[in-house]
Design an enzyme around this catalytic site. Structure first.
Site, PDB file in Angstrom:
ATOM      1  N   LYS A   1       0.849  -1.197   0.000  1.00  0.00           N
ATOM      2  CA  LYS A   1       0.000   0.000   0.000  1.00  0.00           C
ATOM      3  C   LYS A   1       0.882   1.245   0.000  1.00  0.00           C
ATOM      4  O   LYS A   1       1.916   1.270   0.682  1.00  0.00           O
ATOM      5  CB  LYS A   1      -0.881  -0.054   1.256  1.00  0.00           C
ATOM      6  CG  LYS A   1      -1.966   1.008   1.353  1.00  0.00           C
ATOM      7  CD  LYS A   1      -2.815   0.758   2.605  1.00  0.00           C
ATOM      8  CE  LYS A   1      -3.966   1.726   2.749  1.00  0.00           C
ATOM      9  NZ  LYS A   1      -4.817   1.422   3.927  1.00  0.00           N
TER      10      LYS A   1
ATOM     11  N   SER B   1      -9.634   1.302   2.939  1.00  0.00           N
ATOM     12  CA  SER B   1      -8.791   2.107   2.064  1.00  0.00           C
ATOM     13  C   SER B   1      -7.730   1.304   1.313  1.00  0.00           C
ATOM     14  O   SER B   1      -7.163   1.811   0.349  1.00  0.00           O
ATOM     15  CB  SER B   1      -8.109   3.215   2.875  1.00  0.00           C
ATOM     16  OG  SER B   1      -7.240   2.656   3.842  1.00  0.00           O
TER      17      SER B   1
ATOM     18  N   SER C   1      -9.679  -1.066   7.153  1.00  0.00           N
ATOM     19  CA  SER C   1      -9.145  -0.862   5.801  1.00  0.00           C
ATOM     20  C   SER C   1      -8.407  -2.034   5.186  1.00  0.00           C
ATOM     21  O   SER C   1      -8.053  -1.976   4.013  1.00  0.00           O
ATOM     22  CB  SER C   1      -8.217   0.354   5.780  1.00  0.00           C
ATOM     23  OG  SER C   1      -8.983   1.510   5.604  1.00  0.00           O
TER      24      SER C   1
HETATM   25  N1  GLN Z   1     -13.032   3.578   6.476  1.00  0.00           N
HETATM   26  C1  GLN Z   1     -12.483   3.998   7.738  1.00  0.00           C
HETATM   27  C2  GLN Z   1     -12.120   5.453   7.648  1.00  0.00           C
HETATM   28  O1  GLN Z   1     -12.416   6.042   6.669  1.00  0.00           O
HETATM   29  C3  GLN Z   1     -11.292   3.168   8.094  1.00  0.00           C
HETATM   30  C4  GLN Z   1     -10.079   3.524   7.311  1.00  0.00           C
HETATM   31  C5  GLN Z   1      -8.886   2.707   7.662  1.00  0.00           C
HETATM   32  O2  GLN Z   1      -8.979   1.656   8.304  1.00  0.00           O
HETATM   33  N2  GLN Z   1      -7.739   3.229   7.305  1.00  0.00           N
HETATM   34  O3  GLN Z   1     -11.543   6.030   8.511  1.00  0.00           O
END
Ligand code: GLN
Length: 492
Positions: A79, A154, A178
């Site tokens: 990532k 994400s 994410s």
């Molecule tokens: N979707 C969640 C957020 O927008 C979690 C994101 C993540 O785990 N980085 O914060």
């Protein structure tokens, strides 16, 4: 002959050792797959062709010398919020466009030391804020099962790459879901380790008390192998866990007979897609048939998890992202004063969701509001942690769907942040508790989109968590592959 891009990491390691093919052949297969699929998916932001070729050649030399580790010569994607020396690292933000870090993060260095071949950097929601990869400043990634839908987020790029075979495994980061939610939406396995098990050194910070690096793979044993390669104490991360690493893959074959499994009552009901609920229930029945004792467990404070998360995560992000001011990294937009330069740089460099989070977080931390918002959210966090601790006094693991729905269409939730936030309803509480959790694919819905099943365990309970996940993998036999992967098979 099977296309090498479709092998699991374990299968590829066997083939490399038997000299059925070498690491350069494996890289060629994965790059050939990427050449076709990337035009559809945009899973990658950067492909490091030169570096990966060198690494594959070095792996072949090491293979010839004997005694290879499980990741030697294996093509892995990272990532793009994981800092990689000399390779552009943007966290999908304009503000870091062109930044080539002078160092490798600890997880990255450990992977390189294990001989893994880093293919490239994958797309994400800007600074990992989102659940669909649509918040990337460089355009969304798409889901290989249906390219009109999102791959989740994400870590959507990592998930899409693993699902389609443009990587054999990948790493993502999980702050509120994410890794697990994109794994669920792409039919892959994704694990968020116990907080502190994997060093955060060189992970671009979003919310430091929640962020964890973890693996995405096409099988449970592969995910365990990837996690084992990066887990363990690191003096560069003050929150790194200093004790023994759990025996992550020791019990993969142990089955579930005699284990106590708790279904989280609050993570069922009308808000969940009925097909997700049906697949979840079918999986629970299989676990029960395989000898597990299944009970219902209530975690009452989970009701407040989303609210608490959306105060704590933005508060931490507002502090963490203060470092991007146009002086030290990436973008700088000039102004007549230093203050104007910083304001313009941040206004142009951050996208709308990141700006929203910074504003929310700065407000929640401001004088006079701190206790009402941030303080209250921290108290809820304690309640959630206590609920989990009580539950783990009664059961070995907890289970739920990973995501309330399967993959949704691109654009379907971008107008309303709250519906997007709800995508993480099942995953966020474990981040607040600091506990590990994993998502495994358990079926497809009527539209042919994957459904994920979540297993949560107490802190440092990775051994039993992977044990249950591996048994589900055997029981369910999820062998479906996305159309995009199967339509590109090319003989070497
Ligand atoms: N979707 C969640 C957020 O927008 C979690 C994101 C993540 O785990 N980085 O914060």
């Amino acid at each position: 002959m099977t296309d090498l891009a479709d092998l699991t990491i374990a299968q590829a390691a066997v083939g490399l050792r038997a000299q059925d093919f070498n690491a350069v052949d494996l890289l060629d297969a994965v790059e050939t797959r990427a050449a076709f699929t990337e035009t559809h998916l945009h899973a990658y932001l950067t492909l490091d062709r030169e570096g990966s070729r060198h690494a594959a050649e070095a792996a072949d030399t090491a293979l010839a010398a004997g005694d290879p580790g499980p990741l030697l010569g294996i093509p892995i994607a990272l990532k793009d919020n994981m800092v990689t020396k000399g390779i552009e690292t943007t966290a999908s933000s304009q503000i870091l466009a062109g930044w080539k870090p002078p160092y490798d993060g600890t997880a990255v260095r450990r992977l390189k030391d294990a001989g893994a071949v880093i293919i490239g950097k994958t797309n994400l929601d800007e600074f990992a804020m989102g659940s669909s990869t649509e918040n990337s400043a460089y355009g969304p990634s798409r889901n290989p099962w249906n390219t009109d839908t999102v791959p989740g987020g994400s870590s959507g790029g990592s998930a899409a790459a693993v699902a389609v075979g443009s990587a054999l495994g990948a790493f993502g980061s999980d702050t509120g879901g994410s890794i697990r939610q994109p794994a669920s939406l792409t039919g892959t396995v994704g694990a968020k380790p116990t907080y502190g098990l994997v060093s955060r050194y060189g992970l671009i910070a979003f919310a430091s008390s929640l962020d964890q690096i973890g693996p995405l793979a096409r099988s449970v044993p592969d995910a365990a192998t990837l996690l084992e390669a990066v887990a363990g104490w690191d003096r560069m991360d003050a929150t790194s866990y200093h004790g023994d690493v759990p025996a992550i893959s020791r019990s993969l074959d142990a089955g579930v007979a005699g284990l106590r499994i708790g279904i989280v009552t609050e993570l069922t009901g009308d808000a969940f897609d009925p097909q997700v609920t049906a697949a979840t229930n079918a999986t629970i029945d299989r676990l029960s048939d395989a000898g597990a004792e299944v009970v219902e467990i209530s975690l009452p404070a989970i009701e407040y998890a989303l609210s608490a998360y959306y105060l704590i995560a933005p508060a931490e992000c507002s502090a963490n992202l203060a470092r991007f001011e146009g002086v030290r990294y990436g973008l700088r937009v000039d102004g007549s004063t230093t203050e104007e330069m910083m304001a313009r740089t941040r206004a142009e460099g951050f996208g709308p969701e990141v700006t929203r989070r910074i504003l929310l977080g700065t407000y929640a931390l401001s004088a006079g509001y701190y206790d009402a918002f941030y303080g209250q959210a921290q108290r809820v966090r304690t309640l959630i942690r206590n609920d989990f601790a009580t539950a783990y006094g009664q059961v070995d693991v907890l289970v739920s769907p990973t995501s309330p729905t399967t993959a949704f269409e691109i654009g379907a939730k971008t107008e309303d942040p709250l519906t997007m936030y709800f995508a993480d309803i099942c995953t966020i509480a474990t981040n607040l508790a600091g506990d590990p959790a994993i998502s495994v694919p358990v079926g497809l819905d009527d539209a042919g989109l994957p459904i994920g099943f979540q297993i949560m365990a107490p802190a440092l309970g990775e051994e039993v968590m992977f044990q249950v996940a591996a048994e589900i993998e055997r029981l369910v036999e999820f062998t479906a592959r996305p159309r995009l992967a199967t339509s590109t098979v090319v003989a070497p």
